[in-house]
Design an enzyme around this catalytic site. Structure first.
Site, PDB file in Angstrom:
ATOM      1  N   GLY A  71     -33.596  -4.262  -0.370  1.00 33.58           N
ATOM      2  CA  GLY A  71     -33.160  -3.970  -1.471  1.00 33.58           C
ATOM      3  C   GLY A  71     -32.383  -2.666  -1.080  1.00 33.58           C
ATOM      4  N   GLU A  79      -2.309  -8.891   5.681  1.00 32.18           N
ATOM      5  CA  GLU A  79      -1.429  -9.138   7.017  1.00 32.18           C
ATOM      6  C   GLU A  79      -1.728 -10.344   7.484  1.00 32.18           C
ATOM      7  N   GLY A 120       0.898  -1.109   0.237  1.00 35.05           N
ATOM      8  CA  GLY A 120      -0.033   0.084  -0.234  1.00 35.05           C
ATOM      9  C   GLY A 120       0.738   1.135  -0.119  1.00 35.05           C
TER      10      GLY A 120
HETATM   11  C1  LIG Z   1     -15.570   2.561   3.971  1.00 35.65           C
HETATM   12  C2  LIG Z   1     -14.864   2.328   5.332  1.00 35.65           C
HETATM   13  C3  LIG Z   1     -14.127   1.061   5.783  1.00 35.65           C
HETATM   14  C4  LIG Z   1     -13.924   0.937   7.095  1.00 35.65           C
HETATM   15  C5  LIG Z   1     -13.216  -0.253   7.369  1.00 35.65           C
HETATM   16  C6  LIG Z   1     -12.492  -0.271   8.887  1.00 35.65           C
HETATM   17  C7  LIG Z   1     -11.416  -0.796   9.090  1.00 35.65           C
HETATM   18  C8  LIG Z   1     -10.367  -1.356   7.971  1.00 35.65           C
HETATM   19  C9  LIG Z   1      -9.594  -2.153   8.336  1.00 35.65           C
HETATM   20  C10 LIG Z   1      -8.333  -2.101   8.978  1.00 35.65           C
HETATM   21  C11 LIG Z   1      -7.665  -0.807   8.837  1.00 35.65           C
HETATM   22  C12 LIG Z   1      -6.667  -0.882   9.702  1.00 35.65           C
HETATM   23  C13 LIG Z   1      -5.506  -1.446   9.513  1.00 35.65           C
HETATM   24  C14 LIG Z   1      -5.082  -2.107   8.479  1.00 35.65           C
HETATM   25  C15 LIG Z   1      -3.662  -1.641   8.051  1.00 35.65           C
HETATM   26  C16 LIG Z   1      -2.869  -2.510   7.261  1.00 35.65           C
HETATM   27  C17 LIG Z   1      -3.725  -3.307   6.306  1.00 35.65           C
HETATM   28  C18 LIG Z   1      -3.123  -3.027   4.885  1.00 35.65           C
HETATM   29  C19 LIG Z   1      -2.153  -3.736   4.433  1.00 35.65           C
HETATM   30  C20 LIG Z   1      -1.679  -5.002   4.759  1.00 35.65           C
HETATM   31  C21 LIG Z   1      -0.028  -4.968   4.931  1.00 35.65           C
HETATM   32  C22 LIG Z   1       0.292  -6.614   4.522  1.00 35.65           C
HETATM   33  O1  LIG Z   1      -0.727  -7.243   4.087  1.00 35.65           O
HETATM   34  S1  LIG Z   1       2.043  -6.564   5.072  1.00 35.65           S
HETATM   35  C23 LIG Z   1       2.218  -8.494   4.657  1.00 35.65           C
HETATM   36  C24 LIG Z   1       1.668  -9.423   5.347  1.00 35.65           C
HETATM   37  N1  LIG Z   1       2.203 -10.685   5.099  1.00 35.65           N
HETATM   38  C25 LIG Z   1       1.875 -11.863   5.842  1.00 35.65           C
HETATM   39  O2  LIG Z   1       1.160 -11.771   6.917  1.00 35.65           O
HETATM   40  C26 LIG Z   1       2.696 -12.868   5.485  1.00 35.65           C
HETATM   41  C27 LIG Z   1       1.982 -14.230   6.328  1.00 35.65           C
HETATM   42  N2  LIG Z   1       3.155 -15.417   6.234  1.00 35.65           N
HETATM   43  C28 LIG Z   1       4.111 -15.166   7.529  1.00 35.65           C
HETATM   44  O3  LIG Z   1       3.718 -14.819   8.412  1.00 35.65           O
HETATM   45  C29 LIG Z   1       5.052 -16.289   7.532  1.00 35.65           C
HETATM   46  O4  LIG Z   1       5.286 -16.695   6.112  1.00 35.65           O
HETATM   47  C30 LIG Z   1       4.456 -17.621   8.045  1.00 35.65           C
HETATM   48  C31 LIG Z   1       4.335 -17.483   9.657  1.00 35.65           C
HETATM   49  C32 LIG Z   1       3.188 -18.104   7.538  1.00 35.65           C
HETATM   50  C33 LIG Z   1       5.376 -18.685   7.895  1.00 35.65           C
HETATM   51  O5  LIG Z   1       6.747 -18.377   8.626  1.00 35.65           O
HETATM   52  P1  LIG Z   1       7.845 -19.381   8.376  1.00 35.65           P
HETATM   53  O6  LIG Z   1       9.043 -18.749   8.930  1.00 35.65           O
HETATM   54  O7  LIG Z   1       8.054 -19.661   6.839  1.00 35.65           O
HETATM   55  O8  LIG Z   1       7.746 -20.693   8.940  1.00 35.65           O
HETATM   56  P2  LIG Z   1       7.079 -21.261  10.395  1.00 35.65           P
HETATM   57  O9  LIG Z   1       7.976 -22.559  10.572  1.00 35.65           O
HETATM   58  O10 LIG Z   1       5.753 -21.355  10.141  1.00 35.65           O
HETATM   59  O11 LIG Z   1       7.351 -20.211  11.259  1.00 35.65           O
HETATM   60  C34 LIG Z   1       8.804 -20.092  11.996  1.00 35.65           C
HETATM   61  C35 LIG Z   1       8.877 -20.166  13.359  1.00 35.65           C
HETATM   62  O12 LIG Z   1       8.307 -18.656  13.639  1.00 35.65           O
HETATM   63  C36 LIG Z   1       6.856 -18.416  14.349  1.00 35.65           C
HETATM   64  N3  LIG Z   1       6.429 -17.393  14.119  1.00 35.65           N
HETATM   65  C37 LIG Z   1       5.911 -17.217  12.511  1.00 35.65           C
HETATM   66  N4  LIG Z   1       5.538 -15.992  12.691  1.00 35.65           N
HETATM   67  C38 LIG Z   1       5.575 -15.209  13.717  1.00 35.65           C
HETATM   68  C39 LIG Z   1       5.109 -14.089  14.218  1.00 35.65           C
HETATM   69  N5  LIG Z   1       4.580 -13.273  13.548  1.00 35.65           N
HETATM   70  N6  LIG Z   1       5.668 -13.708  15.412  1.00 35.65           N
HETATM   71  C40 LIG Z   1       6.262 -14.530  16.292  1.00 35.65           C
HETATM   72  N7  LIG Z   1       6.745 -15.921  16.034  1.00 35.65           N
HETATM   73  C41 LIG Z   1       6.441 -16.287  14.558  1.00 35.65           C
HETATM   74  C42 LIG Z   1       6.526 -19.967  14.124  1.00 35.65           C
HETATM   75  O13 LIG Z   1       5.542 -19.945  15.168  1.00 35.65           O
HETATM   76  C43 LIG Z   1       7.688 -20.596  13.991  1.00 35.65           C
HETATM   77  O14 LIG Z   1       7.826 -21.020  15.517  1.00 35.65           O
HETATM   78  P3  LIG Z   1       8.494 -22.273  15.962  1.00 35.65           P
HETATM   79  O15 LIG Z   1       9.942 -22.488  15.289  1.00 35.65           O
HETATM   80  O16 LIG Z   1       8.796 -22.296  17.368  1.00 35.65           O
HETATM   81  O17 LIG Z   1       7.573 -23.572  15.716  1.00 35.65           O
HETATM   82  C1  LIG Z   2      -5.498  -4.697   0.050  1.00 35.05           C
HETATM   83  C2  LIG Z   2      -4.419  -5.416   0.218  1.00 35.05           C
HETATM   84  C3  LIG Z   2      -3.247  -4.461   0.811  1.00 35.05           C
HETATM   85  C4  LIG Z   2      -1.965  -5.329   0.882  1.00 35.05           C
HETATM   86  N1  LIG Z   2      -1.062  -4.494   1.470  1.00 35.05           N
HETATM   87  C5  LIG Z   2       0.283  -5.112   1.641  1.00 35.05           C
HETATM   88  C6  LIG Z   2       1.210  -4.240   1.845  1.00 35.05           C
HETATM   89  O1  LIG Z   2       1.239  -3.050   2.352  1.00 35.05           O
HETATM   90  N2  LIG Z   2       2.671  -4.848   1.948  1.00 35.05           N
HETATM   91  C7  LIG Z   2       2.744  -6.089   1.706  1.00 35.05           C
HETATM   92  O2  LIG Z   2       3.917  -6.424   1.955  1.00 35.05           O
HETATM   93  N3  LIG Z   2       1.885  -6.861   1.132  1.00 35.05           N
HETATM   94  C8  LIG Z   2       0.704  -6.369   1.265  1.00 35.05           C
HETATM   95  N4  LIG Z   2      -0.619  -7.078   0.807  1.00 35.05           N
HETATM   96  C9  LIG Z   2      -0.408  -8.286   0.523  1.00 35.05           C
HETATM   97  C10 LIG Z   2      -0.978  -9.378   1.249  1.00 35.05           C
HETATM   98  O3  LIG Z   2      -0.197  -9.558   2.534  1.00 35.05           O
HETATM   99  C11 LIG Z   2      -0.969 -10.849   0.768  1.00 35.05           C
HETATM  100  O4  LIG Z   2      -1.921 -10.767  -0.313  1.00 35.05           O
HETATM  101  C12 LIG Z   2      -1.321 -11.769   1.720  1.00 35.05           C
HETATM  102  O5  LIG Z   2      -0.221 -11.949   2.881  1.00 35.05           O
HETATM  103  C13 LIG Z   2      -1.816 -13.113   0.998  1.00 35.05           C
HETATM  104  O6  LIG Z   2      -0.827 -13.766   0.637  1.00 35.05           O
HETATM  105  P1  LIG Z   2      -0.781 -14.359  -0.931  1.00 35.05           P
HETATM  106  O7  LIG Z   2      -1.375 -13.217  -1.862  1.00 35.05           O
HETATM  107  O8  LIG Z   2       0.564 -14.776  -1.294  1.00 35.05           O
HETATM  108  O9  LIG Z   2      -1.888 -15.523  -0.943  1.00 35.05           O
HETATM  109  P2  LIG Z   2      -1.627 -16.871  -1.109  1.00 35.05           P
HETATM  110  O10 LIG Z   2      -0.927 -17.559  -0.082  1.00 35.05           O
HETATM  111  O11 LIG Z   2      -1.213 -17.244  -2.547  1.00 35.05           O
HETATM  112  O12 LIG Z   2      -3.008 -17.549  -0.975  1.00 35.05           O
HETATM  113  C14 LIG Z   2      -3.800 -18.026  -1.917  1.00 35.05           C
HETATM  114  C15 LIG Z   2      -4.405 -19.435  -1.395  1.00 35.05           C
HETATM  115  O13 LIG Z   2      -3.540 -20.389  -0.918  1.00 35.05           O
HETATM  116  C16 LIG Z   2      -3.948 -20.675   0.147  1.00 35.05           C
HETATM  117  N5  LIG Z   2      -2.729 -21.289   0.982  1.00 35.05           N
HETATM  118  C17 LIG Z   2      -1.450 -20.710   0.885  1.00 35.05           C
HETATM  119  N6  LIG Z   2      -0.473 -21.075   1.628  1.00 35.05           N
HETATM  120  C18 LIG Z   2      -1.097 -22.440   2.267  1.00 35.05           C
HETATM  121  C19 LIG Z   2      -0.539 -23.512   3.342  1.00 35.05           C
HETATM  122  N7  LIG Z   2       0.847 -23.645   3.468  1.00 35.05           N
HETATM  123  N8  LIG Z   2      -1.426 -24.142   3.513  1.00 35.05           N
HETATM  124  C20 LIG Z   2      -2.897 -24.160   3.141  1.00 35.05           C
HETATM  125  N9  LIG Z   2      -3.387 -22.904   2.118  1.00 35.05           N
HETATM  126  C21 LIG Z   2      -2.585 -22.280   1.892  1.00 35.05           C
HETATM  127  C22 LIG Z   2      -4.309 -19.550   1.022  1.00 35.05           C
HETATM  128  O14 LIG Z   2      -5.180 -20.049   2.357  1.00 35.05           O
HETATM  129  C23 LIG Z   2      -5.362 -19.096  -0.235  1.00 35.05           C
HETATM  130  O15 LIG Z   2      -6.579 -19.928  -0.107  1.00 35.05           O
HETATM  131  C24 LIG Z   2      -1.984  -6.551   0.660  1.00 35.05           C
HETATM  132  C25 LIG Z   2      -2.876  -7.320   0.151  1.00 35.05           C
HETATM  133  C26 LIG Z   2      -4.225  -6.825  -0.085  1.00 35.05           C
HETATM  134  C27 LIG Z   2      -5.272  -7.520  -0.607  1.00 35.05           C
END
Ligand SMILES: CCCCC/C=C\C/C=C\C/C=C\C/C=C\C/C=C\CCC(=O)SCCNC(=O)CCNC(=O)[C@H](O)C(C)(C)COP(=O)(O)OP(=O)(O)OC[C@H]1O[C@@H](n2cnc3c(N)ncnc32)[C@H](O)[C@@H]1OP(=O)(O)O
Ligand SMILES: Cc1cc2nc3c(=O)[nH]c(=O)nc-3n(C[C@H](O)[C@H](O)[C@H](O)COP(=O)(O)OP(=O)(O)OC[C@H]3O[C@@H](n4cnc5c(N)ncnc54)[C@H](O)[C@@H]3O)c2cc1C
Length: 560
Positions: free
Chosen positions: A297, A320, A73
């Protein structure tokens, strides 16, 4: 997210340099982690940051199309800088994903710097509600940054190019996401309470059928079906508010512990933020859509405020962290906790109930009447037994697989449900704890107790299969819970409008002609219609080009 990333992963020196610039908007930053080819799998990211000891720089590069940063974003047009997550390579070795501060655009004329290709990724879901956000695409062609722009709190690269891992858990790399996930839980409550406020107020003024001898028709809010669909959402708005308040406390507590290198609650913070983010955003997205349908509606009109709220909100189930991926994280931690139960290691925090495994695996719910379901102890124990038995069942099934990882993937659908059960127990527990506190205001505590029971018994009713399959309840006890739920709806009804007025949203903030505080909906709907650009002309554009020829041709044909 640019700021919390630097706060969490930057050294004191780096924070002193970069945060004031960001706070004063002398630079605008974004969080560039997700790529075209990887989002959930952070360790699969492909962007590289290769240390060049000759120049004391990192070379940031996008080696493949799929390594293009995609989604961040603010990236497309607004940001001048980014925290970029890339594979750190030094002395020919890949050390995995680290954060780097990279300038993207000139501070003189905002043009992209050499080697940087930037743009917006295009239109998104809905009528453009999220198009006010320039989610961007970013590619690097061997862009050089000084070594000191690697975020170095968690690990460092020396001048000679030696990689040094600090004595902190590498998971702190994920800390920014933990921070945002906990804020998203509070935001779920805000978004849900807006939708519920609109739907309750409109349901109170909308009358349909039921007129006796020409008298007034029935308020749709008096229909049992409207109540059974709407009041659980009202209860959820309060439930998510209270669990969000608690989660903020947990996050603050963990952050304070991290300051003194106490990492004991890091796992609890991860499990709770990931799980609560997943459960509350999924429920809220579904609830906003249900609120639209509850308004008939008129709920489909943009002037109701609900279509835009839905379009803006639903990505919360993905960003997230995709909700399924996050719940599987919770499931991993549940399985780890179950495996430790025999070791005598007592689970703590929100997993503490699992320490009562002997009791909970054989406990019999003591509910005998519908009123018994108003006893929080019965509710608490039923939810604990369901969650624990589902987790233990999964662990036993995984144990029968040839290997743990294979078993985990085979059983991941069941693990997902066990994770949801655990998170719903947390939400119910925090609601019960909240209503046990001293709550000011005449009759407020009673109303919150009603809503707490509505949330718990509605959730129990919706997931009754879990409770029956695990033997946590009998079918009779499930029926009694449903019976009590109907009685609770009748108690909520007289206060329903007051309970949404309590959110204290202005009409401007609510943005809905259906949810106006004064209830004067029909004149407002009628007035709003005439603002539609289509009504700027009485005869529509296109009449002469399209309609008139068609009508004339048909008229001619009809005379043949
Ligand atoms: C009209 C009006 C509308 C009003 C609407 C109202 C409100 C709006 C709503 C909200 C607005 C407010 C806020 C929104 C703000 C921002 C939102 C906008 C953008 C979003 C930004 C993004 O999306 S940023 C990118 C986000 N991406 C992810 O989240 C990626 C997800 N994947 C992962 O986190 C990792 O890949 C994983 C955890 C799935 C896998 O990790 P990996 O290291 O590969 O493998 P593991 O073995 O699973 O983990 C290793 C180890 O680490 C521990 N661990 C994993 N994650 C964490 C963590 N976060 N913290 C601490 N520890 C962690 C895990 O448990 C494992 O531990 P052990 O080794 O002990 O088992
Ligand atoms: C509005 C918006 C704002 C965003 N802002 C940011 C930002 O500011 N910064 C940033 O870095 N990113 C941002 N993102 C990206 C966002 O964080 C990712 O899209 C999100 O983390 C999901 O990852 P992906 O797109 O790779 O989904 P995928 O992982 O490709 O998901 C596709 C499908 O695969 C499934 N899947 C994936 N892995 C597994 C697994 N291990 N086991 C079972 N099912 C699985 C999921 O459940 C899902 O059904 C934004 C996305 C959106 C939509």
């Amino acid at each position: 997210m640019f700021v919390p990333a630097i706060k969490g992963q930057g050294t004191e020196e780096q924070q002193k340099k970069w945060l004031p610039l960001a706070y004063k908007f002398q630079i605008i930053g974004c969080y560039a982690q997700t790529e075209l080819g990887h989002g959930s799998n952070v360790q699969g990211l492909e962007t590289t940051a290769t240390f060049d000891p000759m120049t004391d720089e990192f070379v940031i590069h996008s080696p493949t199309l799929t390594s293009s940063k995609w989604w961040p974003g603010g990236l497309g047009k607004a940001s001048t800088h980014a925290v970029v997550y890339a594979r750190l390579i030094t002395e020919g070795k890949d050390y995995g994903i680290h954060g780097f501060i990279v300038q993207l655009r000139s501070l003189e004329d905002h043009s992209p710097l050499p080697g940087v290709t930037l743009g917006d990724i295009g239109g998104k879901f809905g009528s453009g509600a999220y198009n006010s956000m320039d989610n961007g695409v970013l590619r690097f062609d061997h862009v050089r940054i000084p070594r000191d722009q690697m975020l170095m709190r968690l690990s460092q690269v020396t001048r000679e190019g030696k990689y040094v891992q600090s004595d902190v858990p590498k998971q702190l790399l994920y800390g920014t996401m933990v921070y945002v996930r906990q804020s998203i839980v509070a935001d779920a409550s805000k978004a849900l309470s807006r939708a519920v406020c609109i739907a309750v107020r409109y349901s109170a003024i909308r009358k349909q059928f039921g007129s006796q001898d020409g008298g007034p028709e029935t308020q749709v809010l008096n229909y049992r079906t409207q109540q059974s669909r709407l009041f659980p959402l009202l209860a959820s708005a309060y439930a998510f508010r209270f669990v969000g308040d608690w989660l903020n406390w947990l996050y603050t507590d963990v952050t304070q512990k991290l300051e003194v290198k106490d990492y004991s609650t890091l796992q609890e913070a991860h499990a709770c933020t990931a799980g609560l983010k997943a459960v509350t955003t999924s429920a809220t997205a579904d609830a906003i859509e249900e609120c639209r349908k509850l308004c008939g509606g008129h709920g489909y009109l943009n002037s109701s405020g609900l279509p835009e709220l839905f379009a803006v909100y639903v990505p919360a189930c993905t960003y997230e962290g995709d909700n399924v991926v996050l719940l599987l994280q919770v499931a991993r931690i549940l399985m780890k906790t179950v495996s430790q139960l025999t070791s005598g290691k007592q689970p703590v925090g929100t997993m503490a109930y699992m320490g009562k495994v002997q009791h909970l695996m054989q406990s019999k719910c003591a509910v005998k009447t519908a009123e018994d379901w108003l006893n929080p102890a019965f509710i608490q124990e039923a939810f604990e037994a369901r969650a624990l038995r589902m987790a233990v069942n999964c662990a036993q099934n995984i144990g029968q697989a040839s290997n743990q990882e294979e078993g985990f993937y085979e059983r991941s659908p069941d693990l997902l449900e066990a994770a949801v059960a655990h998170i719903q127990l947390i939400i119910v527990t925090k609601f019960i704890e909240k209503v046990h506190q001293d709550i000011p205001g005449h009759g407020v505590k009673e109303q919150l107790q009603n809503l707490c029971n509505v949330y718990a018994l509605y959730t129990l009713h919706k997931h009754l299969g879990d409770f029956l399959a695990t033997g946590s309840l009998t079918p009779k006890q499930g029926a009694l819970a449903n019976e009590q739920l109907g009685k609770l709806y009748a108690q909520v009804r007289p206060n329903a409008v007051a309970l949404v007025d309590a959110f204290n949203y202005t009409d401007h903030y609510l943005g809905s002609v259906l949810g106006r505080y004064d209830g004067n909906v029909y004149p407002a709907l009628y007035e709003e219609a005439w603002k539609d650009p289509l009504n700027e002309t009485v005869v529509p554009e296109g009449y002469h080009e399209y309609l008139r020829p068609l009508l004339k041709q048909q008229l001619k044909l009809s005379r043949l």
